[in-house]
Design a protein around this motif. Structure first.
Motif, mmCIF file in Angstrom:
data_model
loop_
_atom_site.group_PDB
_atom_site.id
_atom_site.type_symbol
_atom_site.label_atom_id
_atom_site.label_comp_id
_atom_site.label_asym_id
_atom_site.label_seq_id
_atom_site.Cartn_x
_atom_site.Cartn_y
_atom_site.Cartn_z
ATOM 1 N N MET A 476 36.292 -34.820 -25.877
ATOM 2 C CA MET A 476 36.897 -36.073 -26.315
ATOM 3 C C MET A 476 35.855 -37.174 -26.447
ATOM 4 O O MET A 476 35.971 -38.047 -27.313
ATOM 5 C CB MET A 476 37.998 -36.502 -25.338
ATOM 6 C CG MET A 476 39.228 -35.610 -25.367
ATOM 7 S SD MET A 476 40.544 -36.193 -24.269
ATOM 8 C CE MET A 476 41.019 -37.709 -25.091
ATOM 9 N N SER A 477 34.826 -37.138 -25.609
ATOM 10 C CA SER A 477 33.791 -38.172 -25.676
ATOM 11 C C SER A 477 32.975 -38.079 -26.956
ATOM 12 O O SER A 477 32.363 -39.055 -27.384
ATOM 13 C CB SER A 477 32.867 -38.069 -24.467
ATOM 14 O OG SER A 477 32.117 -36.856 -24.505
ATOM 15 N N SER A 479 34.356 -36.974 -29.870
ATOM 16 C CA SER A 479 35.277 -37.020 -31.008
ATOM 17 C C SER A 479 35.894 -38.400 -31.131
ATOM 18 O O SER A 479 36.049 -39.117 -30.131
ATOM 19 C CB SER A 479 36.378 -35.968 -30.842
ATOM 20 O OG SER A 479 37.348 -36.094 -31.857
ATOM 21 N N HIS A 480 36.250 -38.781 -32.366
ATOM 22 C CA HIS A 480 36.928 -40.063 -32.566
ATOM 23 C C HIS A 480 38.437 -39.923 -32.421
ATOM 24 O O HIS A 480 39.159 -40.912 -32.509
ATOM 25 C CB HIS A 480 36.592 -40.624 -33.952
ATOM 26 C CG HIS A 480 37.100 -39.797 -35.076
ATOM 27 N ND1 HIS A 480 36.422 -38.693 -35.560
ATOM 28 C CD2 HIS A 480 38.225 -39.897 -35.830
ATOM 29 C CE1 HIS A 480 37.092 -38.150 -36.555
ATOM 30 N NE2 HIS A 480 38.195 -38.864 -36.737
ATOM 31 N N HIS A 481 38.929 -38.672 -32.195
ATOM 32 C CA HIS A 481 40.355 -38.453 -31.972
ATOM 33 C C HIS A 481 40.684 -38.653 -30.506
ATOM 34 O O HIS A 481 39.855 -38.429 -29.624
ATOM 35 C CB HIS A 481 40.765 -37.050 -32.415
ATOM 36 C CG HIS A 481 40.596 -36.814 -33.889
ATOM 37 N ND1 HIS A 481 41.262 -37.540 -34.847
ATOM 38 C CD2 HIS A 481 39.827 -35.924 -34.571
ATOM 39 C CE1 HIS A 481 40.920 -37.119 -36.051
ATOM 40 N NE2 HIS A 481 40.041 -36.143 -35.913
ATOM 41 N N ARG A 482 41.940 -39.027 -30.239
ATOM 42 C CA ARG A 482 42.414 -39.191 -28.876
ATOM 43 C C ARG A 482 43.638 -38.320 -28.596
ATOM 44 O O ARG A 482 44.315 -38.505 -27.603
ATOM 45 C CB ARG A 482 42.741 -40.670 -28.603
ATOM 46 C CG ARG A 482 41.496 -41.555 -28.577
ATOM 47 C CD ARG A 482 40.572 -41.141 -27.456
ATOM 48 N NE ARG A 482 39.286 -41.849 -27.480
ATOM 49 C CZ ARG A 482 38.177 -41.343 -27.979
ATOM 50 N NH1 ARG A 482 38.168 -40.122 -28.499
ATOM 51 N NH2 ARG A 482 37.052 -42.026 -27.967
ATOM 52 N N GLY A 483 43.877 -37.392 -29.479
ATOM 53 C CA GLY A 483 44.957 -36.442 -29.291
ATOM 54 C C GLY A 483 44.616 -35.149 -30.011
ATOM 55 O O GLY A 483 44.040 -35.173 -31.107
ATOM 56 N N THR A 497 47.063 -35.566 -25.169
ATOM 57 C CA THR A 497 46.628 -36.913 -25.493
ATOM 58 C C THR A 497 46.147 -37.596 -24.220
ATOM 59 O O THR A 497 46.319 -37.077 -23.104
ATOM 60 C CB THR A 497 47.768 -37.743 -26.113
ATOM 61 O OG1 THR A 497 48.808 -37.901 -25.147
ATOM 62 C CG2 THR A 497 48.344 -37.049 -27.345
ATOM 63 N N GLN A 498 45.567 -38.765 -24.383
ATOM 64 C CA GLN A 498 45.077 -39.505 -23.220
ATOM 65 C C GLN A 498 46.195 -39.831 -22.237
ATOM 66 O O GLN A 498 45.966 -39.917 -21.029
ATOM 67 C CB GLN A 498 44.397 -40.791 -23.680
ATOM 68 C CG GLN A 498 42.991 -40.587 -24.221
ATOM 69 C CD GLN A 498 42.315 -41.903 -24.577
ATOM 70 O OE1 GLN A 498 42.960 -42.814 -25.073
ATOM 71 N NE2 GLN A 498 41.022 -41.978 -24.315
ATOM 72 N N SER A 499 47.410 -40.017 -22.760
ATOM 73 C CA SER A 499 48.515 -40.366 -21.861
ATOM 74 C C SER A 499 48.836 -39.245 -20.878
ATOM 75 O O SER A 499 49.401 -39.493 -19.809
ATOM 76 C CB SER A 499 49.769 -40.691 -22.686
ATOM 77 O OG SER A 499 50.141 -39.577 -23.478
#
Length: 874
Positions: A476-477, A479-483, A497-499
């Motif tokens: 994730m660090s 990538s520009h995606h968060r899911g 996802t981050q949630s």
């Protein structure tokens, strides 16, 4: 600056509810549009008058035989050149473009379009072509309105309504008829009577007409004597003759429209440039006008002669026939001019002739009344807007004696024209140019016609369910995606996802499958965007996976939908000559058991077997299916769904590939398509079949000037989203892939950039082709520049070691210091007698250099063996 900031504040207020103040700002914007449209109308009038005056003076001084054809050729050709080089969207009358833009097609409307339209129209009408300047003012007004909406951020719906207001202001400024401007928008362009549309259109139209009258830019040259109500009359015995006039105008208007469409198609088939088309027709028009009496050389004066009855009946008939034919040719060429004024001229001539017949029979008619009624009738027959036609002629004369004759002739003309050749000319022109315009859908939101497949991203970053949380955080660090969709054995099992990190405490060794969201909401590729938006809003989601069966084929986010809306709002240019969709005439399907699909387009039957072996090796390694595709190309002017083609040879090839697939236990699908453009058909197939990779032949060179690989391959490299493998096969039949079970020598070159692994990732698949454990002999090289003081040899060793672990065969790594990538690779391939050269291309590395040096083509020419070029997914 203060006005701009104020407009921006108004824009923000529109997002929190409508109010009286935001409507007032919209009306101020409409006033500004009206003023600008009137100024544009004045510039058109003065420019055309100035250039036309020069043409007439030269004709009187040097002779019409030389001057008029030469002026038509030079000014017409120059107009076409300006349009082609600066704004092709400014070509034509302009009404079809505005109509399509209001129907939410991405048609370019901007200040650039308005300026080019202005100059192009001045040149064309100054050259003597029998077109009008009022339709261009409609186009210019709409373009100026669109430009204002670009400078001040606004919503798509507000932009659409401002474009409608600009069109109304353009017509009102051209004729000084404010009511007709509004009615034309409602009756022809928009068919929308919502409150704000009418408010802004009325204000813009009124402002445009008033400013135009003050500037005297809308003079239609109707003689003052015609404004005398004594000159017009109407009586019941004349009704049959008005019906006759309406019927004649309807029939002639229908044939005029048919002629325009026929000559438009003919000129497209000739494939001439716009400058040549307009120049040749301008020259022809000049020659014909030189043959006619002198009164025909001045379009404005001709209209006065016709309406006032100052010409004899034979001259009026000649003027009608000449105007009819020359206008048809001029408009079909794509010249920037309109049909409004020519239709009024032809209508006045036709009306005067019918009036003379009535006067000869009854001795009671007023030819002037018939001439004015004929204006409305012919306008209706051509443009199909009876209410607008009635109002335009009435507003020009303000004579109530004309109302009943106009109503009779326009109604009969409309009914007759629709019976002979139905539909608006502008709609037919849009359809002929490749824009699928339908009146019933003109006011639909463009998003209602889109599906998830049209908007989704087909190349998806996924996570394996067996990854640890520490590994996931590292991914994730970078990538520009968060899911991310989560897969297990290529089957979608969840989404992360981050949630999900906030649900409870986790350790770094926690597996992703323990914390991911496994209660999935997915859509299929055919789901409408309206349903996608409902799901996103209903469940407060930021992304939705798109699946086909149990396969993940894409993902759609709110950003993807916003991107489509932004493109629509900005009015991205749309090529008006679009190819028709390809048409499937033969297909077979095997079980959809693979994890993805490889597309194999077959262009040359002699290389089909070799390319299938390459695709088959990749398919077995990745557990993919193979889609074999053959495209039968037809003319751009033939319909793929209606053209008969011979499919016997194509079916033989498909049957052969199916047999090879059964022998190798591969799932093979086949398709034969009929298409106007091969590359477009391939892109359609990639989109429809959710292709992961494409393997296709490449001849290794191109004769097309300015092309890197060739027109078709260049198009696919820039537009095909899947991974692309180009194969230039060796001319030696003993070289790979024909002679698979003997020793072969491979040379794999690495390029820089994040996609440098694209080529070498395929090597394990190709290694499976070989029976002997010591094959192939593989050289892995990287070219370093002499100026590189600290070359990264370690990365080459790491790639070599990783590849050896995958294919369990020795690999020789070769760092090369050279100024030229081409020379280094070519020399090494020749020195080691390499049978196969693979170029691991990436967008930032090799393909970027290709633009400047065409590296693959040069290597392919210098290497006798097979050359494979790999481009990563876009």
């Amino acid at each position: 600056m203060h006005l701009l900031n104020t407009c921006k504040r108004w824009f923000k207020s529109r997002h929190f509810g409508r109010s009286a103040i935001d409507t007032r700002y919209a009306l101020v914007e409409a006033c500004l549009i009206g003023v600008l449209s009137a100024v544009a109308a004045l510039l058109l009038k003065e420019g055309i008058g100035w250039l036309g005056g020069i043409r007439l003076d030269a004709a009187n001084q040097f002779g019409a035989w030389i001057t008029l054809p030469l002026a038509g050729l030079i000014f017409g050709g120059l107009s076409g050149w300006v349009l082609e080089h600066y704004s092709p969207a400014a070509a034509g009358g302009g009404i079809p473009q505005v109509k399509a833009a209001l129907a939410r097609f991405p048609i370019s409307l901007s200040l650039k379009v308005a300026i080019v339209k202005l100059f192009g129209t001045i040149l064309v009408l100054g050259a003597g072509l029998t077109l009008g300047r009022r339709a261009p003012t409609v186009h210019i007004g709409a373009a100026l309105a669109a430009q204002l909406c670009t400078w001040v951020p606004t919503s798509p719906e507000h932009r659409r309504q401002m474009i409608a207001a600009g069109a109304a202001a353009g017509l009102a400024a051209g004729f000084a008829t404010p009511i007709a401007g509004v009615l034309f928008v409602v009756e022809e362009l928009m068919r929308d009577v919502s409150g704000l549309t009418l408010e802004t259109a009325i204000v813009a139209s009124f402002t445009g007409a008033v400013v135009s009258m003050l500037l005297q830019s809308a003079d239609l040259n109707i003689p003052a004597v015609l404004l005398d109500t004594v000159k017009t009359s109407f009586s019941a015995p004349e009704i049959p003759f008005y019906i006759l006039l309406g019927a004649l105008a309807g029939v002639l208007g229908a044939f005029f429209n048919k002629g325009v469409l026929y000559f438009s198609g003919l000129q497209r088939r000739l494939n001439l440039s716009l400058s040549v088309r307009i120049g040749v027709i301008g020259c022809f028009s000049g020659f014909i006008i030189a043959l006619l009496p002198p009164f025909f050389r001045d379009n404005a004066g001709l209209r006065e002669f016709l309406v006032n009855g100052e010409l004899s009946s034979p001259n009026i008939a000649i003027a009608f026939v000449a105007h009819f034919l020359l206008t048809m040719l001029a408009y079909s060429s794509g010249a920037p001019g309109g049909l409004f004024a020519p239709a009024l001229v032809m209508g006045s001539a036709l009306g005067y002739l019918v009036g003379e017949v009535e006067h000869f029979i009854t001795g009671t008619s007023t030819e002037v009344t018939f001439a004015l009624a004929g204006m409305g009738a012919m306008f209706t027959g051509v443009v199909r807007v009876p209410i607008t036609a009635i109002v335009i002629v009435f507003e020009l004369n303000s004579d109530f004696n004309l109302v009943l004759p106009l109503m009779i002739t326009c109604a009969v003309s409309y009914i007759t024209a629709e019976s002979v050749f139905g539909g608006s000319l502008y709609q037919h022109l849009l359809i002929a140019s490749g824009i699928p315009f339908k009146e019933e859908n003109a006011n639909d939101n463009f998003l209602s016609h889109l599906t998830a497949a049209d908007v989704m991203q087909s190349q998806v970053e996924t996570l394996s369910s067996d990854l640890t949380l520490d590994e996931v955080l590292k991914i994730m660090s970078l990538s520009h995606h968060r899911g991310f969709p989560v897969v297990a054995q290529d089957v979608l099992v969840g989404i992360f996802t981050q949630s999900d990190l906030d649900k409870k405490q986790h350790s770094k060794e926690t597996l992703l499958k323990e914390i991911m969201t496994n209660q999935l909401i997915t859509v299929n590729p055919s789901t409408s965007i309206s349903d996608v938006l409902f799901l996103l809003n209903r469940y407060k989601l930021s992304r939705l996976p798109v699946t086909e069966g149990n396969k993940l084929v894409g993902i759609i986010t709110r950003t993807d939908i916003i991107r489509v809306e932004v493109n629509q709002l900005s009015g991205q240019p749309l090529d008006l000559v679009k190819t028709a969709p390809s048409y499937i005439i033969y297909q077979t399907r095997s079980p959809a058991t693979g994890k993805g699909r490889i597309l194999l387009p077959i262009a040359n039957p002699e290389t089909a077997t070799a390319l299938f072996q390459i695709a088959g090796a990749i398919a077995r390694y990745h557990n993919y299916e193979i889609d074999c595709l053959q495209i039968i190309k037809i003319s751009r002017h033939s319909s793929p769904s209606e053209t008969q083609v011979d499919t016997r040879e194509a079916r033989k090839i498909m049957h052969r590939l199916e047999r090879m697939g059964r022998q190798q236990q591969l799932s093979v699908h086949t398709q034969i398509r009929v298409a106007q453009d091969i590359s477009e058909a391939i892109i359609e197939t990639i989109r429809e079949r959710h292709i992961k990779m494409m393997v296709m032949g490449w001849k290794g060179n191109t004769s097309t000037q300015g092309a890197i690989f060739g027109d078709m391959v260049d198009t696919l490299i820039h537009q095909a989203t899947c991974e692309l493998v180009l194969v230039k096969l060796s001319t030696n039949p003993l070289v790979f892939p024909y002679y698979l079970n003997n020793r072969a020598t491979w040379l794999v070159s690495l390029a820089g950039g994040p996609n440098a692994q694209s080529g070498i990732q395929l090597l394990p698949a190709f290694a499976k082709l070989y029976a002997r454990p010591d094959t192939p002999e593989l050289w892995l090289c990287r070219v370093y520049l002499p100026s590189d003081l600290d070359p990264d040899y370690q990365s080459l060793q790491e790639v070599t070691q990783a590849l050896e672990n995958k294919i369990d065969k020795p690999i020789i790594s070769v760092p090369i210091c050279s100024h030229s990538v081409v020379d280094a690779i070519t020399d090494l391939a020749q020195a080691k007698n390499c049978d196969v050269v693979m170029l691991g291309a990436s967008r930032e590395g090799l393909l970027k250099n290709v633009i400047y040096g065409n590296i693959p083509e040069t290597i392919a020419k210098n290497v006798d063996g097979t050359v494979i070029l790999v481009r990563g997914a876009l």
